[in-house]
Design an enzyme around this catalytic site. Structure first.
Site, PDB file in Angstrom:
ATOM      1  N   GLY A  36       0.725  -1.253   0.000  1.00 22.46           N
ATOM      2  CA  GLY A  36       0.000   0.000   0.000  1.00 22.46           C
ATOM      3  C   GLY A  36       0.755   1.305   0.000  1.00 22.46           C
ATOM      4  O   GLY A  36       0.132   2.361   0.105  1.00 22.46           O
ATOM      5  N   CYS A  59       9.868  -3.659  -9.658  1.00 23.89           N
ATOM      6  CA  CYS A  59      11.077  -3.526  -8.831  1.00 23.89           C
ATOM      7  C   CYS A  59      12.060  -4.631  -9.254  1.00 23.89           C
ATOM      8  O   CYS A  59      12.503  -5.422  -8.431  1.00 23.89           O
ATOM      9  CB  CYS A  59      10.749  -3.592  -7.347  1.00 23.89           C
ATOM     10  SG  CYS A  59       9.830  -5.057  -6.836  1.00 23.89           S
TER      11      CYS A  59
END
Length: 424
Positions: A243, A355
């Site tokens: 989040g 990522c």
């Protein structure tokens, strides 16, 4: 502390259990730390064990080189893990030799009693050899499955610089909720992230209880800043948990929907929203099947990926994973990109990111999506407007690539690929 365990061996035994779980069982530390064997231990023992395990994973290659001259043959895996742990304590952390060696011998007797004299002798020779035996060693090398892929993309010299960056314990990065947020003392990076060299207990820092910030690597904060959500816009955070990016989008005043397939990971998102006082419509569903009421003005898609860009924070990852689990992700990413394009309003903005250090999860995905979707075009203007943007981050029109050896004087960055696009 386990019954009958000396105070010095309890955290070391727990660290050794974590290391063996990574090296022998190929499990991630996050999984191992959820197991009752770890979670039920006292907090101070868990904290020290986790730190010792992560430091040893970062420096295992150096430890092997430092003790190699004193080993007649490779030790069995459990003893090798114990020796690595002890050598890192002695040479990297400067712990008192007497305590380290005694604790290692005690643990060796539990692991394999016959190995205890060898452990004692090797560690005493390491101590005698001193820091010189450590300073001449090289950084921990990435496993071949990953080093080969990265070397073909970036060149071996650059990969070596990445490996050196992976050795260092990373600083703590915080994303402020607003300009008036209460923040600890630290360095404000050009991109708007607050960086703390030494943080201590996160929950004790100023502004934590009041929800004025959240932990988020500086590179991980770039995609939401690139999307530049506006108040009132309908924005989708696709694969949102835990989040950090949802919080950024919500803090902008946008009408945010946070979608993720993992209900367990969404629990952390709910906790983060509650602590920061921010709001979002949280949905637990499969993105490939979920149907919203209407298209979105902007979508941030942080795709499921190999996470190879986060090794500086997760040194267990190269050892717990292998190349076999990576390839299936490429097709899933493409499917979800197509879904994101379908959910985006005409004229809407899409930020795609991973990522990952692998081009198959970044640059090549961008090339393929532009071929499949002529309605998409790179949004270079969004890149140019990004606070703190540095020219060597530019990977392609409308796209950024950060790698761990960047910003060495500031403490490095996670590896990310980020592309900003617009739908015609």
């Amino acid at each position: 502390m386990g019954e009958g365990q000396p105070s010095g061996t309890a955290p070391r035994q727990l660290a050794l259990d974590l290391l063996q779980g990574v090296w022998e069982e190929k499990m991630l530390l996050a999984e191992l730390e959820q197991h009752p064997h770890f979670a039920e231990k006292p907090a101070e023992i868990r904290a020290r064990a986790a730190r010792l395990a992560r430091t040893t994973l970062r420096l295992a290659g150096r430890a092997d080189a430092a003790m190699k001259p004193f080993l007649q043959r490779p030790p069995r895996p459990g003893i090798q893990a114990l020796l690595r742990l002890a050598v890192v304590e002695l040479l990297a952390e400067g712990e008192a030799p007497h305590g380290v060696v005694n604790a290692a011998v005690t643990l060796a007797k539990r692991e394999h009693a016959k190995a205890a004299p060898m452990v004692n002798a090797v560690l005493r020779r390491v101590v005698e050899n001193g820091q010189g035996g450590w300073d001449k060693t090289q950084p921990q090398r990435l496993p071949n499955w990953l080093r080969g892929r990265l070397g073909a993309t970036y060149g071996n010299a650059r990969v070596s610089r990445m490996e050196a960056a992976f050795e260092a314990t990373p600083p703590l990065d915080l994303t402020p909720k607003s300009e008036s947020a209460t923040l600890p003392d630290g360095e404000m990076l050009p991109t708007g992230t607050l960086r703390l060299a030494k943080a201590g207990q996160v929950s004790a820092l100023p502004g934590f209880e009041t929800g004025d910030w959240w932990v988020q690597d500086a590179a991980a904060a770039l995609p939401a800043r690139l999307l530049a959500a506006k108040p009132g816009e309908r924005v989708l955070d696709l694969c949102a948990a835990p989040g950090g990016k949802t919080l950024q989008l919500a803090a902008s005043g946008a009408d945010v929907t946070a979608l993720d397939i993992s209900e367990a990971r969404l629990e952390r998102l709910h906790e983060n929203l509650a602590r920061t006082g921010l709001t979002a419509n949280v949905v637990g569903a499969d993105a490939l099947e979920w149907q919203p009421e209407a298209p979105f003005d902007a979508i941030l898609f942080d795709a499921p990926c190999s996470a190879t860009g986060t090794i500086r924070r997760h040194p267990d990852l190269p050892f717990a994973k292998d190349g076999a689990g990576v390839k299936p992700l490429f097709a899933l990413q493409a499917q979800m990109i197509d879904r994101a394009v379908a959910l985006l309003s005409p004229g809407g903005r899409l930020v795609f990111c991973t990522c990952s250090l692998l081009p198959e999860e970044g640059e090549k995905q961008l090339e393929a999506m532009l071929e499949r979707h002529p309605v998409l075009s790179p949004d270079q203007a969004a890149i140019d407007a990004l606070a703190g943007f540095e020219p060597d981050w530019q990977a392609a029109p409308g796209a950024l690539r950060t790698t761990p050896e960047m910003w060495p004087e500031r403490g490095g960055l996670d590896g990310f690929f980020i592309a900003a696009l617009r739908k015609a």
